[in-house]
Design a protein around this motif. Sequence first.
Motif, PDB file in Angstrom:
ATOM      1  N   GLU A 247      29.498  52.879  50.280  1.00 43.53           N
ATOM      2  CA  GLU A 247      30.025  51.520  50.395  1.00 43.53           C
ATOM      3  C   GLU A 247      31.539  51.507  50.355  1.00 43.53           C
ATOM      4  OE1 GLU A 247      30.095  47.374  47.733  1.00 43.53           O
ATOM      5  OE2 GLU A 247      28.757  49.018  47.178  1.00 43.53           O
ATOM      6  N   LEU A 248      32.107  50.610  51.128  1.00 43.99           N
ATOM      7  CA  LEU A 248      33.509  50.209  51.040  1.00 43.99           C
ATOM      8  C   LEU A 248      33.519  48.730  50.728  1.00 43.99           C
ATOM      9  CD1 LEU A 248      36.629  50.452  51.552  1.00 43.99           C
ATOM     10  CD2 LEU A 248      36.108  49.927  53.956  1.00 43.99           C
ATOM     11  N   GLY A 249      34.191  48.331  49.642  1.00 42.80           N
ATOM     12  CA  GLY A 249      34.238  46.929  49.272  1.00 42.80           C
ATOM     13  C   GLY A 249      35.643  46.470  48.935  1.00 42.80           C
ATOM     14  N   ILE A 250      35.846  45.150  49.006  1.00 42.35           N
ATOM     15  CA  ILE A 250      37.138  44.528  48.726  1.00 42.35           C
ATOM     16  C   ILE A 250      36.905  43.377  47.765  1.00 42.35           C
ATOM     17  CG2 ILE A 250      39.183  43.412  49.706  1.00 42.35           C
ATOM     18  CD1 ILE A 250      38.159  44.504  52.485  1.00 42.35           C
ATOM     19  N   GLY A 251      37.631  43.339  46.635  1.00 37.92           N
ATOM     20  CA  GLY A 251      37.494  42.268  45.656  1.00 37.92           C
ATOM     21  C   GLY A 251      38.227  41.005  46.070  1.00 37.92           C
ATOM     22  N   THR A 252      37.595  39.834  45.832  1.00 37.56           N
ATOM     23  CA  THR A 252      38.180  38.562  46.276  1.00 37.56           C
ATOM     24  C   THR A 252      38.243  37.506  45.171  1.00 37.56           C
ATOM     25  OG1 THR A 252      36.057  37.614  47.004  1.00 37.56           O
ATOM     26  CG2 THR A 252      37.255  38.968  48.603  1.00 37.56           C
ATOM     27  N   ASN A 253      38.028  37.880  43.917  1.00 39.71           N
ATOM     28  CA  ASN A 253      37.975  36.906  42.827  1.00 39.71           C
ATOM     29  C   ASN A 253      39.255  36.994  41.999  1.00 39.71           C
ATOM     30  OD1 ASN A 253      37.393  35.552  40.329  1.00 39.71           O
ATOM     31  ND2 ASN A 253      35.211  35.784  40.732  1.00 39.71           N
ATOM     32  N   GLU A 254      40.087  35.963  42.088  1.00 37.03           N
ATOM     33  CA  GLU A 254      41.386  35.984  41.410  1.00 37.03           C
ATOM     34  C   GLU A 254      41.274  35.814  39.894  1.00 37.03           C
ATOM     35  OE1 GLU A 254      44.898  34.385  43.299  1.00 37.03           O
ATOM     36  OE2 GLU A 254      43.677  33.653  44.958  1.00 37.03           O
TER      37      GLU A 254
END
Length: 316
Positions: A247-254
């Motif tokens: 998996e490659l993931g990107i966090g989006t929760n500030e």
Amino acid sequence: MKQEMLNAARSLLTQNMALKTGEELLVVVDESTFTIGEALFKAGEELGANAILMRMQPTGRSGAEPTKTVAAAMAAADVVIAATRDSLSHTKARRHASAGGVRIATMPGIKEKMFQGGAMQADYEQVAALALKLANKLTAATEAVVEKDGCRLTMSLAGRQGAACTGMCHEPGAFGNLPAGEAFIAPLEGTAEGTVIIDGSFAGLGELAGPLKLTFSAGQLVAIEGPDKERLHALLGDDPLARNLAELGIGTNEKARIIGVVLEDEKVYGTVHLALGSNDGFGGNVAAGIHVDGIVTNPDLYLDGEQVVGGGKILI
């Protein structure tokens, strides 16, 4: 029971799961999450659901299957919250229940401090919008490059579909983590090449004694450097499938924070995470019986040459 816990549970069930009066709510816990389970059970009762609280033994590692009894209960419910130490996200039991229309949120490693604050308090409409935008970028891309501290890891995304963990499980079969906030994809097996620095935390290991340097060749983890290398070797065991770049993931929760628990750490805005093991639950071909994520803080991420993450920010 703390009123703050009950309030958080009620918000989760209404905002994130759209729980309705008369629905069957199954809360799956183990000894590490029982108090959270009690809050969810009580909130479900108060909201008019038929609530069931099931305590299971830990499976021992994230991605391992629960017992047949737990799997059957998951498939029979309308809404499932799996608040367990080891993740049930990437299991056949979860996928079977989702395919049957069950709305499911998994909360692997959840702690009381996470349940009541941080990422759980985010503006989930904003979190979802960014995650969906990035998921579309991942779908459109054919190659990803992660760079940090002189290391460079490349992988093919050709033909793979990006996905978003939005935290909004309102439709039949909807599934996600809570707290939520990521876009992710299964890179094409056999294509990952190069090195990467994991310096946030690692599922199954928690906080790291120091950065881990992982080397990949033909999509497989082939070398580990750093103070926790023996712990990671032991976690992965002898199965080569556990070393697949899954998996490659990107966090989006500030609102998310690096706290040593991957459930929240991987959602931190502007981070990247990479997982090893199974990816057959989100578009890949590997079923390894394990799925563990490592967090890269302050990375540079390029999709088809366009920088989309850098300096701790998302650049689209």
